[in-house]
Scaffold this active site. Sequence first.
Site, PDB file in Angstrom:
ATOM      1  N   ASP A 299      -2.086  11.233  -0.630  1.00 57.77           N
ATOM      2  CA  ASP A 299      -1.960   9.988   0.117  1.00 57.77           C
ATOM      3  C   ASP A 299      -2.885   8.960  -0.562  1.00 57.77           C
ATOM      4  OD1 ASP A 299      -1.209   8.057   1.938  1.00 57.77           O
ATOM      5  OD2 ASP A 299      -1.629   9.235   3.711  1.00 57.77           O
TER       6      ASP A 299
HETATM    7  C1  BGC Z   1      -0.235   6.290   4.615  1.00 55.91           C
HETATM    8  C2  BGC Z   1       1.028   6.975   4.170  1.00 55.91           C
HETATM    9  C3  BGC Z   1       1.858   6.048   3.300  1.00 55.91           C
HETATM   10  C4  BGC Z   1       1.005   5.535   2.148  1.00 55.91           C
HETATM   11  C5  BGC Z   1       1.751   4.606   1.218  1.00 55.91           C
HETATM   12  C6  BGC Z   1      -0.966   5.619   3.470  1.00 55.91           C
HETATM   13  O1  BGC Z   1      -2.018   4.829   3.939  1.00 55.91           O
HETATM   14  O2  BGC Z   1      -1.070   7.243   5.234  1.00 55.91           O
HETATM   15  O3  BGC Z   1       1.766   7.406   5.280  1.00 55.91           O
HETATM   16  O4  BGC Z   1       2.978   6.709   2.818  1.00 55.91           O
HETATM   17  O5  BGC Z   1      -0.110   4.833   2.681  1.00 55.91           O
HETATM   18  O6  BGC Z   1       2.053   3.413   1.823  1.00 55.91           O
END
Ligand code: BGC
Length: 757
Positions: A299
Site C-alpha cells: 500500500d
Molecule cells: C489506500 C489504498 C489505495 C491506495 C492507492 C492507500 O492510501 O489505503 O486502499 O488503493 O492508497 O490510492
Amino acid sequence: MPSEVIDSDEFLQRTIRTGPERDNTQKIEALLKRMTLEEKVGQMTQLTMSMIVSGTDQNIQVDPAKLEKAIVKYGVGSILNVADQALTVDRWHEVIGQIQNAATKKTRLGIPVIYGIDSIHGANYVQGATLFPQEIGMAATWNPELMKRAAEIAAVETRAAGIPWSFSPVLDLGRQPLWPRFWETFGEDPYLAKVMGVAFVRGLEGSDVASQDNVASSLKHYMGYSFPLTGRDRTPAWIPENYLREYFLPSFDGAVKAGARTVMINSGEINGVPGHINHHILTDILRGELGFKGFVVSDWEDIKKLVTIWRVAANEKEATKMAIMAGIDMSMVPTDYSFSDHLIALVKEGAVPQSRIDEAVRRILRVKYELGLFDNPGPNPALKSKFGLPESRQVSLQAAQESMTLLKNTGNILPLSKTTKVLVTGPTADSIISLNNGWSYVWQGSEESLYPKDRHTIRRAIEAKIGPGNLTFVQGTRITRPAGSPSNSTPTDKEEEVDISAAVRAAQNVDVVVLCLGEGSYCETPGNITDLNLGEPQLKLAEAIRSTGKPVVMVLVEGRPRIINRIADGAKAILLAYNPGNEGGTAIADVLFGDVNPSGKLPFTYPRTPNGLINYDHKPFETENTAFGNLAFKPQFHFGDGMSYTTFVYSDLRLGKNTISINDELPVSVTITNSGRRAGKEAVLLFVSDLVASISPPNRRLRRFAKVNIEPGQSRTLTFKLRRDDLSFIGADNKPVVEPGEFDVTIGGLTQRFTLK
Ligand code: BGC
C-alpha cells in the site's frame, strides 16, 4: 428451488471458476533472461501520477523530462492514481498513451506499464463514469448477481479510459464501526463478504481478463486491516491466528480461488507485526495455503512507514529488504526513486537473492501478459462507446434501490402519498457528496463541482416526485470541510447549525418531515472519529423537529452506523441509505413514495450506544448471562434487519435428515409466503449454530442466503444444501475442524436441530 432463484452457494460454485488459462511461461522466461537487475527492479516499482506530470486538476500535462526519468531511466513498471482529480476519458487516453509510448518504444525491452487506479464504486476517477453504491450498500442488497454486474460496468469503464488494473474490491470486514473505511467493506460477516467479494472479482476480471472489457482486480487490504483496537485508521490490531483465519481470511480465500490477479497489503499491524513484513501471512498463507499466483503490491508508502511509523527498521534500506523478503512484489513507493536504489544495492550486496527478484518480476510479467498489455498496451478509442451508458446508470439505480434498508415503519407511515406536503431538512438532504462519500472524483469525495449536474440529491429527487409546490426545503444543519482539508491525520468535518428555528417553523405547515441525517464525505485517516454519536447539531435539529409533533421520516446517509439512540424514538420511520452513489437520491425518493418496495437488509449490527459495540455472531454467554442484566444484546438494529411494504411469512423449515455423517449433504428447505398486497423481494438468511465446540462457539453464523422475488399471495420453497465446511470452525491449532454434536439451523425465526455423528 424455482429455476431463477440462485442461492449464495450455487452462485459461488458458478462464479468462482475462471476462464481460459494461457501459459505464458516461455515468453516470460525469455524476457526475464534478457533483463538487467535495474530493469527487473524497475518492474517492481510503482510511482504516483504526479511523478510524471506537471500542473494541477484538469490542467495536468505529462512532463517529458519526468516521464523520461521514470519510464526510460528507471524502467518503472507501474504508475497509479490521479494527480488531484478524475480526468475525462480523452485526457486519460492522452496520459496513458504517452506513458505506454515511452515504455514500449523508448525502453530497451519495450515492456508495457501496468497503470492502476482505485475504481472503488465504479470508475470513480474517470469523469462521467457510472458510480454505484459503496460496498456497504452493495452488501445490503444481498444480491451478488447485481454486485457482479456493477463490477462488470466498473471494469469496462475503467478499461475504456485505458486503465487495466483496479485496486478493488475491499475484502476487509466491517466489524469496528468507528473505522473510517467501514463503508468500503461488505459489512461484518465473513461469508457475505466472501460471496460479494467473489462477485466483484468475477465482474472485474470477467471470464477472460485479456478481453478489453475487463481489468485485473486487487484484493485489499490483506488482512486484518479493518479491526484496529481504537477504531482509528492504520493503528494496531490484536488478532490471534485462529480468529484471523476464522473471520478475516475467508473473503480473501474465496477471491483468490476466483482467480484474482493481485493483492494489496494491510497498511496496519497485527500483534505488533506490520502487514508489510509478515512473511507468515504474505507467503506461508497467501502462497502456500491459498495458492495465490499473482503479484502482491504494497500500500501507499508502506515500506517507508516501516521506518517512520512502525519503527521496525532503522532505515529504508533495511525496511526494503524486510518487505521484499516477506513477500512484497511491487512497492507503491510512490513519490521518489529510493526503492529502486535500495533494492539494487541490496541485491548487489547479496542481502536479497536474485531468485527473489526473479520470482517477483515473473509474477508481474505474468499479469501483464494475461491482461494482453504486450499486444494492446495503449487505450482503445473504440471502447469509448461502452462508457457511461444509460443502461449502466440503470444498474446503478437498481443497486441503490435494492440497498435501501427500512428499519422502522410505525403505523405504515411509509410509503408516503405523492400529494403529501413535505418538509425536507437536514445536512444530507441536499448533498450529492454525502450520497457518494470518498473515492468520488477526488480521494475525499468532497468537491461538489466535480459531480454531474443532472443527478438528484434527496431534496431534488423528492421534488421531482411530488412537485415543487408540495416541498419545502430548509437546510437545518450543515457538515463542512474547512478550507485546506484534508490533512492526513485530523478529523476534518465540521458540523454547524444553520437555521434550525426556520426548520421548526416550516414543519408547522407540512404533513410530514423527511429528516435527512448522517455524514459528509471522508476517506481513510481523515475520517477518524472519537465519538460514534451523530453530530450534536443534527441531534438538536431532530429534537427540535420532534417537538413540533409532526410525523418524522428519518433518512440516514452515512458510511458507518452513527448512534441515533437519542432521536430514534422520535421518528416514525427510519430508512438507512448508506452511501448509495449518484442515483441514490432517486432511489431514496422511490422508496419513500412507494415506487419501489424496499428489500435491503443490514449487513452489520447497528449499535445503540457508542460503547455497545458487539457483532451478531457474538458468543451466547455475552448476552445470555443474567449478570449482564440490561447490558444484554440490545443493538439499535440487528444484522439482517430490513422491512418491506409487504409481509413475508416463513413456514415449514425442514431438514432432509436429523442425523448426518461428516460427508453427508444436508438439505434444508423453507417456505416463504408473501402474505401482503404487493410484490416484494426478500433476502432469506440461513444461520447455523454449533451448540458445543472446543473453541467457544458463536451463537450463530450466516451460512447461506438467497434473494427471492415473490408476488402477493404466492409462496416459494427454497432448498439449501449444507456441507461439512459449513459446520467447521478454526480450532485452537489454527486448523479447520468439524466436531460431532448438535447443531441448530435457523431461517426467518424458525429453528430445527440436527446431530452430526
Ligand atoms: C489506500 C489504498 C489505495 C491506495 C492507492 C492507500 O492510501 O489505503 O486502499 O488503493 O492508497 O490510492
